[in-house]
Motif scaffolding. Sequence first.
Motif, short mmCIF file in Angstrom:
data_model
loop_
_atom_site.label_atom_id
_atom_site.label_comp_id
_atom_site.label_asym_id
_atom_site.label_seq_id
_atom_site.Cartn_x
_atom_site.Cartn_y
_atom_site.Cartn_z
N MET A 179 1.00 -1.43 0.22
CA MET A 179 0.01 0.04 -0.49
C MET A 179 1.17 1.52 0.32
N ARG A 180 -0.13 2.48 -0.50
CA ARG A 180 1.03 3.76 -0.58
C ARG A 180 0.91 4.46 0.70
N ARG A 181 2.01 5.25 0.49
CA ARG A 181 2.31 6.08 1.98
C ARG A 181 1.04 8.11 1.16
N VAL A 182 0.60 7.79 2.18
CA VAL A 182 -0.49 9.36 1.69
C VAL A 182 -0.09 10.57 2.46
N VAL A 183 0.05 11.78 2.06
CA VAL A 183 0.63 13.09 2.43
C VAL A 183 -0.23 13.85 1.95
N LEU A 184 -0.48 14.34 3.02
CA LEU A 184 -1.20 15.96 2.81
C LEU A 184 -0.69 17.45 2.04
N THR A 185 -1.04 17.65 0.88
CA THR A 185 -0.10 18.78 0.48
C THR A 185 -0.93 19.68 -0.16
N GLY A 186 -1.75 20.41 0.47
CA GLY A 186 -2.01 21.53 0.66
C GLY A 186 -3.45 21.72 1.52
N ALA A 187 -3.90 22.66 1.85
CA ALA A 187 -4.69 23.05 2.94
C ALA A 187 -5.86 24.60 2.21
N GLY A 188 -6.84 24.39 2.78
CA GLY A 188 -7.61 25.34 2.63
C GLY A 188 -8.35 25.72 4.17
N CYS A 189 -9.48 26.76 4.69
CA CYS A 189 -9.80 26.62 6.05
C CYS A 189 -10.71 28.47 5.82
N VAL A 190 -11.68 27.77 6.41
CA VAL A 190 -12.81 29.45 6.69
C VAL A 190 -13.36 28.59 8.21
N THR A 191 -12.79 29.39 9.33
CA THR A 191 -13.35 28.88 10.15
C THR A 191 -12.92 30.64 11.19
N ALA A 192 -13.18 30.56 12.70
CA ALA A 192 -13.99 30.76 13.59
C ALA A 192 -12.17 32.20 13.48
N ILE A 193 -11.31 31.75 13.90
CA ILE A 193 -9.89 31.85 13.91
C ILE A 193 -9.27 32.18 12.74
N GLY A 194 -10.09 32.30 11.64
CA GLY A 194 -9.55 32.66 10.29
C GLY A 194 -10.03 31.64 9.17
N HIS A 195 -9.58 33.03 7.77
CA HIS A 195 -10.67 32.37 6.63
C HIS A 195 -9.46 31.62 5.67
N ASP A 196 -8.30 31.88 6.07
CA ASP A 196 -6.90 30.99 5.43
C ASP A 196 -5.32 30.37 6.53
N VAL A 197 -5.46 29.20 5.83
CA VAL A 197 -4.80 28.35 6.50
C VAL A 197 -2.89 29.96 7.47
N ALA A 198 -3.04 30.73 7.07
CA ALA A 198 -1.78 31.71 7.15
C ALA A 198 -2.24 32.47 8.15
N THR A 199 -3.37 32.88 8.05
CA THR A 199 -4.77 33.28 9.76
C THR A 199 -4.67 32.12 10.81
N PHE A 200 -5.27 31.31 10.33
CA PHE A 200 -5.15 30.25 11.31
C PHE A 200 -4.10 29.49 11.59
N ARG A 201 -2.97 29.69 11.58
CA ARG A 201 -2.22 28.32 11.95
C ARG A 201 -1.54 30.08 13.10
N SER A 202 -1.93 31.12 13.10
CA SER A 202 -1.54 32.28 13.38
C SER A 202 -2.23 32.51 14.66
N ASN A 203 -3.11 32.21 14.09
CA ASN A 203 -3.94 32.41 15.62
C ASN A 203 -4.03 31.07 16.57
N LEU A 204 -4.03 30.45 16.00
CA LEU A 204 -4.35 28.80 16.69
C LEU A 204 -2.73 29.29 17.71
N PHE A 205 -1.53 29.51 16.74
CA PHE A 205 -0.39 29.44 17.46
C PHE A 205 -0.74 30.30 18.84
N ALA A 206 -0.65 31.21 18.62
CA ALA A 206 -0.83 32.89 19.63
C ALA A 206 -1.80 32.64 20.18
N GLY A 207 -2.84 31.30 20.41
CA GLY A 207 -4.08 31.43 21.53
C GLY A 207 -4.90 32.62 21.48
N ILE A 208 -5.29 32.89 20.04
CA ILE A 208 -6.31 33.58 19.94
C ILE A 208 -7.44 33.26 19.94
#
Length: 401
Positions: free
Chosen positions: A1-30
């Motif tokens: 069986m093949r190994r599987v990787v994540l190669t792209g992501a997108g999001c719309v959440t209460a802490i960010g409408h894109d991955v960069a903002t989500f990441r920033s607020n996630l680690f800042a605890g906002i």
Amino acid sequence: MRRVVLTGAGCVTAIGHDVATFRSNLFAGISGIHDVEDVPPGELHFSTIASVRGFVASDWLMASQTKLAERSSQFAIASARQALSASGLMKAYAGSDVAAVFGCSAGGRTAEEPETAKLYTQGGRIHPLTVPRAMASAGTSLVCIEHGITGPAYNVSTACASGAHALGQAFHMVRSGMVEAAIAGGHEAPLTFGFLKGWDSLHVVSPTVCRPFAADRDGMTLGEGAALVTMEAMDAAVARGAPVLAEIVGFGMSSDGHHMTQANPAGPAAAMLRALQDAHAMPSEVGYVNAHGTGTDVNDRAEADALHRVFGDDARTLPVSSTKRLHGHAMGASGAIELLATALALHEGVLPGNGHIHVDEALNLQGVLRENRKTDASMALTNSFAFGGLNAVIALRRYVP
């Protein structure tokens, strides 16, 4: 069986409408939790919510999507476009070789509920597009139509585990070679007045804010949002120079077979063990668990019990946190949002904190993170445990080129 990787992501959440903002607020605890709006005072026993604020649908919708995409589908469209752009997936694969597996449990409530209210209070006709707008699978269809995806495509509805089940099934499809690649995750926008009143009547929503595993926890915080990821065989991704966020290595499922709203710890424990078995890994290899962690008394106790069953004495010091304290409980999208948070934690080498709480000593989980922690952990689990005892757990490894 093949190994599987994540190669792209997108999001719309209460802490960010894109991955960069989500990441920033996630680690800042906002936190994205805020006061409930547009509900008359006294109607609810709770006052906070984690809705997505500032999302402009017209920034994302094409003309052909405007009449058909209600809020949940709009989140799916925006997240899919981000993920597919980041990964370049549709430039690398034929549409027939790509699967789309989304999780959405509530469907298009913002389309259906107003029309139903109008019918019962005013009579007259229902809008002719109510059915296609309200279908739980509408987001899947609209994304496939936009991007020319013609491989296996469907929606999963398993309450709060929908997004995790969708991700796990897509992972197995890619790993087995059934498809070459997939886009998968969850999207949800259920926060209508009727939905809020329904949850209010269950008396499990926090009158303050969600505090998972805290001694003074008093319930969950309702949310909404979406997260979608692209996945493909590792060899193919590396060969085409695609960015890699993390590797999915295991997926486990179970049913409690016990009760509609009261979790039986044996079910979640079985799902975690099956995810590890699928990954050919031992519990001792896990360096972090992104917990389901709703902040309700019963669910946090059941999850703690399950962790002790799986990890034994190591459960006491195992790093654990629930990111629902920031983005709320986005129902069927939660598992996907939390997979994104877990993948980012491994990729960045930072575990997101659970907040400055007094951890409930009865849970015997001294490893619950009060603040962020740097880590060299190579494996993590992300848990999703739904009403009705439907459980899904995904195992991730940090990708090392």
